[in-house]
Scaffold this active site. Structure first.
Site, short mmCIF file in Angstrom:
data_model
loop_
_atom_site.label_atom_id
_atom_site.label_comp_id
_atom_site.label_asym_id
_atom_site.label_seq_id
_atom_site.Cartn_x
_atom_site.Cartn_y
_atom_site.Cartn_z
N HIS A 1 0.82 -1.22 0.00
CA HIS A 1 0.00 0.00 0.00
C HIS A 1 0.85 1.27 0.00
O HIS A 1 0.36 2.33 -0.35
CB HIS A 1 -1.07 -0.02 1.11
CG HIS A 1 -0.60 0.27 2.50
ND1 HIS A 1 -0.34 -0.70 3.44
CD2 HIS A 1 -0.37 1.45 3.14
CE1 HIS A 1 0.02 -0.15 4.58
NE2 HIS A 1 0.02 1.15 4.43
N ASP B 1 1.19 -7.71 2.19
CA ASP B 1 1.31 -6.27 1.95
C ASP B 1 2.77 -5.82 1.80
O ASP B 1 3.30 -5.11 2.65
CB ASP B 1 0.61 -5.52 3.09
CG ASP B 1 0.30 -4.08 2.74
OD1 ASP B 1 0.87 -3.57 1.75
OD2 ASP B 1 -0.50 -3.46 3.46
N SER C 1 3.96 2.06 8.59
CA SER C 1 3.77 1.10 7.50
C SER C 1 5.08 0.88 6.78
O SER C 1 5.76 1.84 6.41
CB SER C 1 2.75 1.63 6.51
OG SER C 1 1.48 1.31 6.96
N1 ARG Z 1 -4.85 0.18 7.64
C1 ARG Z 1 -3.55 0.28 7.04
C2 ARG Z 1 -3.04 1.71 7.20
O1 ARG Z 1 -3.59 2.46 7.91
C3 ARG Z 1 -3.54 -0.20 5.63
C4 ARG Z 1 -4.14 0.74 4.68
C5 ARG Z 1 -4.21 0.23 3.28
N2 ARG Z 1 -5.32 0.89 2.68
C6 ARG Z 1 -6.56 0.38 2.69
N3 ARG Z 1 -7.57 1.17 2.55
N4 ARG Z 1 -6.76 -0.90 2.79
O2 ARG Z 1 -2.48 2.39 6.42
N1 GLU Z 2 -1.33 1.10 7.64
C1 GLU Z 2 -0.77 2.16 8.47
C2 GLU Z 2 0.25 3.00 7.72
O1 GLU Z 2 0.11 3.20 6.53
C3 GLU Z 2 -0.24 1.58 9.70
C4 GLU Z 2 -1.38 1.26 10.55
C5 GLU Z 2 -1.40 2.10 11.79
O2 GLU Z 2 -0.77 1.61 12.74
O3 GLU Z 2 -1.99 3.18 11.80
O4 GLU Z 2 1.16 3.57 8.27
#
Ligand code: ARG
Ligand code: GLU
Length: 655
Positions: A84, A222, A590
């Protein structure tokens, strides 16, 4: 005197052993945590984690782009980050003939690696406490806040200018920590030729889509792979065919020994933003006003998008990225709201504030928590309007399109936007007092009589759309933003004292600065959690779970046929995919390397569990977990799906 007191408080604070795995520590000060880390299982030294004199782990970690982390995994500049995090670059290289998002991408040799204009990575050269230099010349009795800020800016500019004198991609920033009680200088070297080397198909890299996002059990592969290029002198250079793979001071060694519950782990990366020391009034606002209202508005938008996306394959593709963006924070806020309420964080903070005030009686800190209560009371209605604009009317694409010549019309579907217009305009009108709305809005509302009629006019007539867009944007930026900024400044000023007060009040507590996208180390251990009564989530997921979720009829769960075939051959049931740990992380982490007790790479951080997302305001060791991709799954995918084994040849394995 005051400063010495603060210093003593700081020292005392960091010398205390920690009860939980809370904290995001500054690598340069890691020697203050190393005892606790070693007691919990770490087998390497502080110098191996951070050093300016010799190669250390910090030299293998980068800020990837503007908000992710990446890590070096070979001596030829090879880098891992999340799928991502690489997504927009993979997308930009994709076309109908070469759909790398759908099919994945694997450069077969160096000449096939794809350049990404605009993408940079930053290595931290050094960080140092510059509080004294930043505040040099400050005379509290003679200077007001404005003069103080001007002095800080002048001193910081000088420090930064001196720090980048060597040129060669050096960048510097001075960051306020603890609301301006401490200042740190960060010096980076920024590389700007970063090429795409590999990415799994989205059916692996985004497996589970929005349904599984922020959730456990998780099975998302991912990751994506890039390579940093440099000039012949190993220094940053603009893209050129003549550039050569960057030779890092340090690259990570990979451990394939795997993880089990209880194992020590640490995460080295760039967490973006946390607010751990805030007043109960802010937590109250987040849990009871901000999160619920923003969630409701996004629920409406997501439902409208979803309705049209399920009716047309074309619309699904057009809106999938927008949908993901809206859904990500939407889901995070739901966990945050729930966590803050369930744990009664407002009450706990109020009790803390009462104890603080009792202690502070007669001191310069007396009454400080009441001042914050009052300031939040003044700010919150305005801030609510600020958030409401951003989450409602400012999301209407028709209004963006009317004033932005570069608006992307390729991914625009008007029927969705028309419904969003009516829903967002109505919510805005109903939920905000008229004082927050531009006079133009009030006039037109009377003139049209209904949002439907207004919508028809706005979608039929460019001038009508432009006029509404201008009115809303102007009012937002002249009547809403400036007073919000001003109140925020006043609040932050009080926090500077309140933070200092908290450190003096709680000598035994371990303090760490709130996240601000600077490099940090978080440590903890592999552990599952109990999301609800009678349920325990084990911390490791496997390929078996992917096969269980596999469903050719559901886009997000439709795995590549090759993966089905490999599984059917047998022997891969227990192939590890993801694991949970107690490391304190947030957005920006991330792509961060997850390391074992010996400092070897065992995984890549990519998410948290939604029940624990309140950790941005209050960390609860019972429920807060970061989610990592097991490095062995990355290796498995590179080999079995990418057939890119040659990439493994340049990696260093310890076992
Ligand atoms: N939750 C993760 C983060 O905050 C992954 C995000 C990837 N994007 C999504 N919409 N699935 O970034
Ligand atoms: N997916 C999140 C990022 O892009 C990390 C998730 C989080 O801990 O907020 O950094």
């Amino acid at each position: 005197m005051k400063k010495r007191f603060l210093l003593a408080a700081l020292l005392l604070a960091v010398l205390q052993p920690m009860k939980a795995d809370e904290g995001m520590w500054l690598p340069a000060l890691i020697s203050q945590r190393i005892g606790d880390m070693q007691a919990k299982g770490l087998r390497i030294s502080a110098e191996e984690i951070y050093s300016v004199n010799q190669a250390s782990l910090k030299d293998a970690v980068v800020l990837f782009g503007s908000g992710c982390t990446g890590e070096l995994v070979s001596d030829e500049g090879l880098l891992f980050t999340n799928h991502h995090c690489g997504y927009s670059f993979i997308q930009r290289h994709s076309s109908v003939e070469h759909d790398y998002l759908k099919d994945g991408f694997w450069a077969l040799n160096r000449s096939e690696e794809l350049p990404n204009p605009g993408l940079t990575v930053r290595f931290l050269e050094r960080m140092e406490d510059v509080t004294a230099a930043v505040l040099k010349g400050y005379k509290p009795a003679k200077m007001d806040e404005e003069q103080r800020q001007a002095l800080i800016k002048k001193n910081s500019d000088k420090l930064k200018a001196d720090a980048v004198k060597g040129g060669n991609g050096l960048k510097a920033s001075v960051e306020a920590l603890y609301y301006g009680n401490q200042y740190f200088l960060f010096v980076f070297r920024e590389y700007r030729d970063v090429r795409l080397v590999g990415a799994p198909p989205s059916s692996i890299g985004k497996f589970g889509g929005e349904t599984d996002n922020w959730m456990w059990p998780r099975h998302t592969g991912d990751f994506s792979i890039f390579r940093i290029y440099a000039g012949a002198d190993n220094m940053p250079a603009d893209y050129s065919e003549a550039n050569v793979p960057y030779r890092p001071k340090k690259s990570l060694k990979i451990s394939r020994a795997g993880v089990k519950e209880g194992d020590f782990t640490f995460v080295y990366g760039c967490p973006g933003s946390t607010q751990e020391y805030v007043h109960s009034a802010l937590v109250d606002y987040v849990a009871n006003v901000s999160d619920p209202e923003k969630i409701a508005l996004r629920t409406t938008r997501l439902e409208l998008m979803k309705k049209h996306m399920t009716q047309s394959q074309k619309v699904r593709i057009q809106y999938s990225s927008k949908y993901a963006g809206v859904a990500n924070a939407w889901k995070k806020w739901q966990g945050e709201e729930k966590g803050l309420r369930k744990n009664n964080i407002v009450k706990a903070k109020q009790a803390y504030e009462a104890r603080f005030e009792e202690w502070a009686r007669g001191s310069r800190y007396e009454g400080i928590t009441d001042r914050l209560t009052q300031l939040y009371a003044a700010r919150n209605p305005l801030y609510r309007a600020y958030e409401y604009y951003r989450e409602s009317v400012l999301t209407i694409e028709r209004l963006q399109k009317a004033v932005n010549p570069r608006f992307n019309t390729k991914d625009y579907y008007q029927p969705i936007d028309e419904e969003i217009f009516v829903a967002m305009m109505s919510a805005f009108d109903k939920s905000l007092d008229d004082v927050y709305k531009p006079p133009y809005f009030l006039e037109k509302r009377a003139q049209y009589g209904s949002m439907e009629a207004w919508k028809d006019a706005v979608f039929a007539d460019d001038n009508e759309a432009k006029a509404l867009s201008d009115a809303l944007n102007d009012h937002f930026s002249t009547a809403i933003v400036p007073p919000v900024n001003q109140l925020n400044q006043s609040i932050n000023l009080v926090y500077r004292d309140y933070m200092q007060g908290q450190m003096e009040f709680e000598r035994e507590r371990t303090f760490y600065p709130d996240a601000n996208l600077t490099l940090r180390v978080a440590y903890g251990h592999v552990e599952g959690y109990r999301p609800a009564d009678a349920i325990y989530y084990r911390p490791v997921s496997t390929l078996r779970g992917i096969i269980e979720k596999d469903n050719p009829d559901i886009f997000d769960y439709n795995i590549p046929q090759t993966l089905r075939d490999i599984y059917a051959q047998g022997g891969h049931e227990n192939q590890p995919v993801c694991f949970l740990a107690t490391n304190h992380t947030t957005g920006g982490n991330s792509g961060s390397p997850v390391l074992n007790a010996d400092g070897n790479l065992i995984g890549i951080n990519f998410d948290r569990v939604w029940e624990g997302t309140m950790s941005d305001l209050a960390f609860d060791p019972e429920i807060c977990r970061n989610i990592s991709l097991d490095v062995r799954y990355i290796l498995f995918i590179i080999k079995e799906i990418g057939h890119a084994d040659y990439l493994l040849d340049e990696m260093n394995f310890v076992d």
